[in-house]
Write a protein that holds these residues in place. Structure first.
Motif, PDB file in Angstrom:
ATOM      1  N   MET A 119      11.264  -7.759   1.352  1.00  0.00           N
ATOM      2  CA  MET A 119      10.136  -6.822   1.325  1.00  0.00           C
ATOM      3  C   MET A 119       9.566  -6.671   2.735  1.00  0.00           C
ATOM      4  N   ASN A 120       9.516  -5.454   3.224  1.00  0.00           N
ATOM      5  CA  ASN A 120       8.934  -5.284   4.545  1.00  0.00           C
ATOM      6  C   ASN A 120       7.565  -4.602   4.493  1.00  0.00           C
ATOM      7  N   GLY A 121       7.096  -4.314   3.307  1.00  0.00           N
ATOM      8  CA  GLY A 121       5.737  -3.783   3.175  1.00  0.00           C
ATOM      9  C   GLY A 121       5.597  -2.282   3.306  1.00  0.00           C
ATOM     10  N   GLU A 122       6.708  -1.589   3.587  1.00  0.00           N
ATOM     11  CA  GLU A 122       6.612  -0.128   3.750  1.00  0.00           C
ATOM     12  C   GLU A 122       6.161   0.546   2.458  1.00  0.00           C
ATOM     13  N   LEU A 123       6.736   0.099   1.350  1.00  0.00           N
ATOM     14  CA  LEU A 123       6.408   0.705   0.060  1.00  0.00           C
ATOM     15  C   LEU A 123       4.960   0.388  -0.317  1.00  0.00           C
ATOM     16  N   THR A 124       4.572  -0.859  -0.050  1.00  0.00           N
ATOM     17  CA  THR A 124       3.180  -1.250  -0.309  1.00  0.00           C
ATOM     18  C   THR A 124       2.224  -0.330   0.445  1.00  0.00           C
ATOM     19  N   ARG A 125       2.542  -0.097   1.718  1.00  0.00           N
ATOM     20  CA  ARG A 125       1.671   0.745   2.548  1.00  0.00           C
ATOM     21  C   ARG A 125       1.658   2.189   2.040  1.00  0.00           C
ATOM     22  N   ALA A 126       2.853   2.694   1.680  1.00  0.00           N
ATOM     23  CA  ALA A 126       2.932   4.088   1.213  1.00  0.00           C
ATOM     24  C   ALA A 126       2.095   4.293  -0.048  1.00  0.00           C
ATOM     25  N   ILE A 127       2.147   3.331  -0.947  1.00  0.00           N
ATOM     26  CA  ILE A 127       1.343   3.456  -2.172  1.00  0.00           C
ATOM     27  C   ILE A 127      -0.144   3.335  -1.837  1.00  0.00           C
ATOM     28  N   ALA A 128      -0.454   2.355  -1.001  1.00  0.00           N
ATOM     29  CA  ALA A 128      -1.862   2.156  -0.634  1.00  0.00           C
ATOM     30  C   ALA A 128      -2.438   3.404   0.027  1.00  0.00           C
ATOM     31  N   ASP A 129      -1.601   4.089   0.808  1.00  0.00           N
ATOM     32  CA  ASP A 129      -2.069   5.307   1.502  1.00  0.00           C
ATOM     33  C   ASP A 129      -1.829   6.572   0.680  1.00  0.00           C
ATOM     34  N   LEU A 130      -1.371   6.394  -0.553  1.00  0.00           N
ATOM     35  CA  LEU A 130      -1.167   7.498  -1.497  1.00  0.00           C
ATOM     36  C   LEU A 130      -0.150   8.522  -0.982  1.00  0.00           C
ATOM     37  N   GLU A 131       0.858   8.038  -0.274  1.00  0.00           N
ATOM     38  CA  GLU A 131       1.905   8.942   0.209  1.00  0.00           C
ATOM     39  C   GLU A 131       2.999   9.001  -0.860  1.00  0.00           C
ATOM     40  N   GLU A 132       2.817   9.912  -1.768  1.00  0.00           N
ATOM     41  CA  GLU A 132       3.666   9.989  -2.962  1.00  0.00           C
ATOM     42  C   GLU A 132       5.149  10.159  -2.618  1.00  0.00           C
ATOM     43  N   ASN A 133       5.461  11.184  -1.845  1.00  0.00           N
ATOM     44  CA  ASN A 133       6.874  11.460  -1.539  1.00  0.00           C
ATOM     45  C   ASN A 133       7.533  10.293  -0.815  1.00  0.00           C
ATOM     46  N   GLU A 134       6.792   9.729   0.140  1.00  0.00           N
ATOM     47  CA  GLU A 134       7.328   8.601   0.911  1.00  0.00           C
ATOM     48  C   GLU A 134       7.547   7.388  -0.009  1.00  0.00           C
ATOM     49  N   ALA A 135       6.626   7.159  -0.899  1.00  0.00           N
ATOM     50  CA  ALA A 135       6.748   6.013  -1.814  1.00  0.00           C
ATOM     51  C   ALA A 135       7.975   6.182  -2.716  1.00  0.00           C
ATOM     52  N   LEU A 136       8.197   7.384  -3.198  1.00  0.00           N
ATOM     53  CA  LEU A 136       9.345   7.625  -4.083  1.00  0.00           C
ATOM     54  C   LEU A 136      10.658   7.541  -3.296  1.00  0.00           C
ATOM     55  N   ARG A 137      10.634   8.051  -2.057  1.00  0.00           N
ATOM     56  CA  ARG A 137      11.834   7.979  -1.219  1.00  0.00           C
ATOM     57  C   ARG A 137      12.199   6.516  -0.933  1.00  0.00           C
ATOM     58  N   LEU A 138      11.193   5.736  -0.584  1.00  0.00           N
ATOM     59  CA  LEU A 138      11.434   4.317  -0.281  1.00  0.00           C
ATOM     60  C   LEU A 138      11.965   3.571  -1.510  1.00  0.00           C
ATOM     61  N   THR A 139      11.406   3.920  -2.673  1.00  0.00           N
ATOM     62  CA  THR A 139      11.850   3.268  -3.917  1.00  0.00           C
ATOM     63  C   THR A 139      13.347   3.516  -4.130  1.00  0.00           C
ATOM     64  N   ARG A 140      13.747   4.776  -4.012  1.00  0.00           N
ATOM     65  CA  ARG A 140      15.169   5.121  -4.226  1.00  0.00           C
ATOM     66  C   ARG A 140      16.042   4.445  -3.164  1.00  0.00           C
ATOM     67  N   GLU A 141      15.557   4.463  -1.937  1.00  0.00           N
ATOM     68  CA  GLU A 141      16.311   3.877  -0.829  1.00  0.00           C
ATOM     69  C   GLU A 141      16.534   2.377  -1.053  1.00  0.00           C
ATOM     70  N   LYS A 142      15.489   1.703  -1.487  1.00  0.00           N
ATOM     71  CA  LYS A 142      15.584   0.258  -1.718  1.00  0.00           C
ATOM     72  C   LYS A 142      16.559  -0.047  -2.852  1.00  0.00           C
ATOM     73  N   LEU A 143      16.439   0.712  -3.927  1.00  0.00           N
ATOM     74  CA  LEU A 143      17.319   0.466  -5.072  1.00  0.00           C
ATOM     75  C   LEU A 143      18.773   0.789  -4.713  1.00  0.00           C
ATOM     76  N   ASP A 144      18.964   1.910  -3.999  1.00  0.00           N
ATOM     77  CA  ASP A 144      20.324   2.275  -3.575  1.00  0.00           C
ATOM     78  C   ASP A 144      20.902   1.225  -2.623  1.00  0.00           C
ATOM     79  N   GLY A 145      20.008   0.588  -1.857  1.00  0.00           N
ATOM     80  CA  GLY A 145      20.439  -0.445  -0.906  1.00  0.00           C
ATOM     81  C   GLY A 145      20.655  -1.797  -1.564  1.00  0.00           C
ATOM     82  N   GLY A 146      20.455  -1.853  -2.887  1.00  0.00           N
ATOM     83  CA  GLY A 146      20.748  -3.086  -3.616  1.00  0.00           C
ATOM     84  C   GLY A 146      19.576  -4.031  -3.765  1.00  0.00           C
TER      85      GLY A 146
END
Lengths: 207, 236
Positions: free
Chosen positions: A1-28
């Protein structure tokens, strides 16, 4: 966990949060770790709501983002984990009152935060709460009411739960427009909440 | 009874945000503002606001300690009415609503997976009712001025000094079912996005600002929706 997703959610950056989620899952990355990082983001949102940086629309926005993330993560979880819920809650607007928006927001926030919520709707007679507690064995009950007239209904509902011999089995919270400690004592509830975030915190404390 | 339909409502962003419990517009995220703008467009496209006001005017026959007696053996109770309307020769009693369309749409959003839209649309509906109340006051004031009367600020059941239980009495004075408004067993108006009020008419009438009403309420320090001194829209 590098905290990017945490920050995106905290800052309400919807698109970024969803992109990071997919990226993390695709990355295993483990889906539960993704959810854990999301939960930390929601904690920050909760703090910002409490200190007045965020308002109710932002709180709901963050919950909608979390719901979207959960939908993406869900297929990657085992069936057992998918159906895992923190606990059961019963919520309803008490008899005589038909306000629903506050109750609906609490229902949504509890659901997004992992609770199995049984929403009884509005103008709910005391016996309906009693029946639902008996049926579900839910340990948490939320009574909502906006009108001052609802205070008596809250008390009657708590009394009915007591009369049915169920009072020791449930924790009862009340919420609505003008609820305070005095009303809590009058109604005989265990706690009161000024907002949906408090309802979630109380429910987690009571598990 | 006078019924006025299709009353134009002013839906200002600042008032909508106040009804969302947001007091500083500058701190609101742009996504929220964009969504409010979208919803405002949808209100027009889907005809979600059906503003209507019904009112009746009664001569005041007597004012006692706690009771305002009206022609036709009708009465309203409340210490604020009798103290603030001591000079009133007539009383206008009004019920206004924006109809059921917006409420149904809110329920649809909340029941679906769009609670944020539901919450914001509900706030827009509340701001619309505030605006409708102001417009109704203007209608009554304009008609009163033509007869040489001044009008007081409005009183609504539930305000300090005007018990909510008087809602039943007020509805006996205005047959609001003609505009689709009724009372639930608790005294709540259905549709919920409705407002009822009483306004004094006389040679002299006391007017005050909304923020003064808020200041007299026991929730004045905590209410999310209170009108404050820096609020520009304080006419009634």
């Amino acid at each position: 966990m590098n905290g990017e997703l945490t920050r995106a959610i905290a800052d309400l950056e919807e698109n970024e949060a969803l992109r990071l989620t997919r990226e993390k899952l695709d990355g295993g990355e483990e889906p539960q770790l993704v959810l854990e990082e999301s939960r930390k983001g929601m904690e920050i949102v909760g703090k910002r709501f409490s200190d007045g940086t965020y308002f109710l629309p932002e709180l709901i926005f963050s919950a909608e983002i979390l719901k979207e993330i959960t939908e993406i993560v869900k297929p990657k979880l085992t069936k057992e984990i998918q159906s895992e819920r923190l606990g059961k809650c019963i919520i309803g607007t008490v008899a005589g009152d038909i306000h629903d928006i506050g109750k609906d927001i609490v229902v949504f926030m509890l659901d997004v935060n992992g609770f199995e919520v049984h929403d009884l709707g509005v103008d709910v007679p005391p016996q309906k709460f009693v029946d639902k507690i008996t049926e579900t064995n839910a340990p948490i009950v939320g009574l909502s009411g906006f009108l001052t007239l609802a205070f008596d209904s809250m008390k009657e509902t708590v009394d009915a739960i007591k009369a049915a011999g169920l009072r020791d089995k449930v924790k009862i919270m009340i919420g609505g427009g003008q609820i305070n400690e005095e009303i809590r004592k009058y109604a005989g509830a265990d706690a009161y909440g000024q907002d949906a975030m408090t309802a979630v915190s109380l429910a987690k404390t009571w598990l | 009874m006078t019924i006025v339909r299709d009353i134009h409502l002013s839906l200002e962003k600042k008032q909508i945000l106040r009804r969302e419990g947001i007091r500083q517009q500058s701190s609101v995220r742009p996504e929220i503002i964009t969504l409010i703008d979208e919803l405002l467009v949808s209100i027009g496209d889907e005809h979600l606001l059906e503003s209507v006001c019904a009112y009746e005017i009664y001569p005041v026959s007597r004012i006692d300690h706690n009771q305002l007696s009206l022609a036709g053996n009708k009465v309203l109770h409340g210490p604020i009415l009798t103290s603030a309307l001591s000079d009133a020769g007539e009383l206008a009693v009004a019920v206004c609503t924006i109809g059921t369309g917006l409420e149904k749409k809110v329920a649809e959003y909340l029941g679906g997976s769009e609670p944020l839209r539901g919450l914001l649309l509900d706030g827009i509906g509340s701001a619309a009712v505030d605006s409708l109340a102001q417009e109704a006051c203007k209608l009554i004031t304009d008609a009163a001025l033509l007869r040489g009367y001044q009008t007081s600020s409005p009183f609504s059941p539930g305000m300090p000094g005007f018990p909510i239980t008087e809602q039943w009495q007020l509805f006996r004075l205005v047959p609001a079912e003609e505009i689709g408004v009724s009372l639930a067993a608790s005294g709540m108006m259905v549709p919920r996005k409705s407002v009822s009020m009483a306004i004094g008419l006389g040679q002299q009438a006391t007017a005050w600002k909304r923020r003064d009403t808020c200041a007299s309420c026991n929730l004045s320090n905590t209410c999310l929706y209170r009108w404050e001194v820096n609020n520009k829209h304080t006419k009634s």
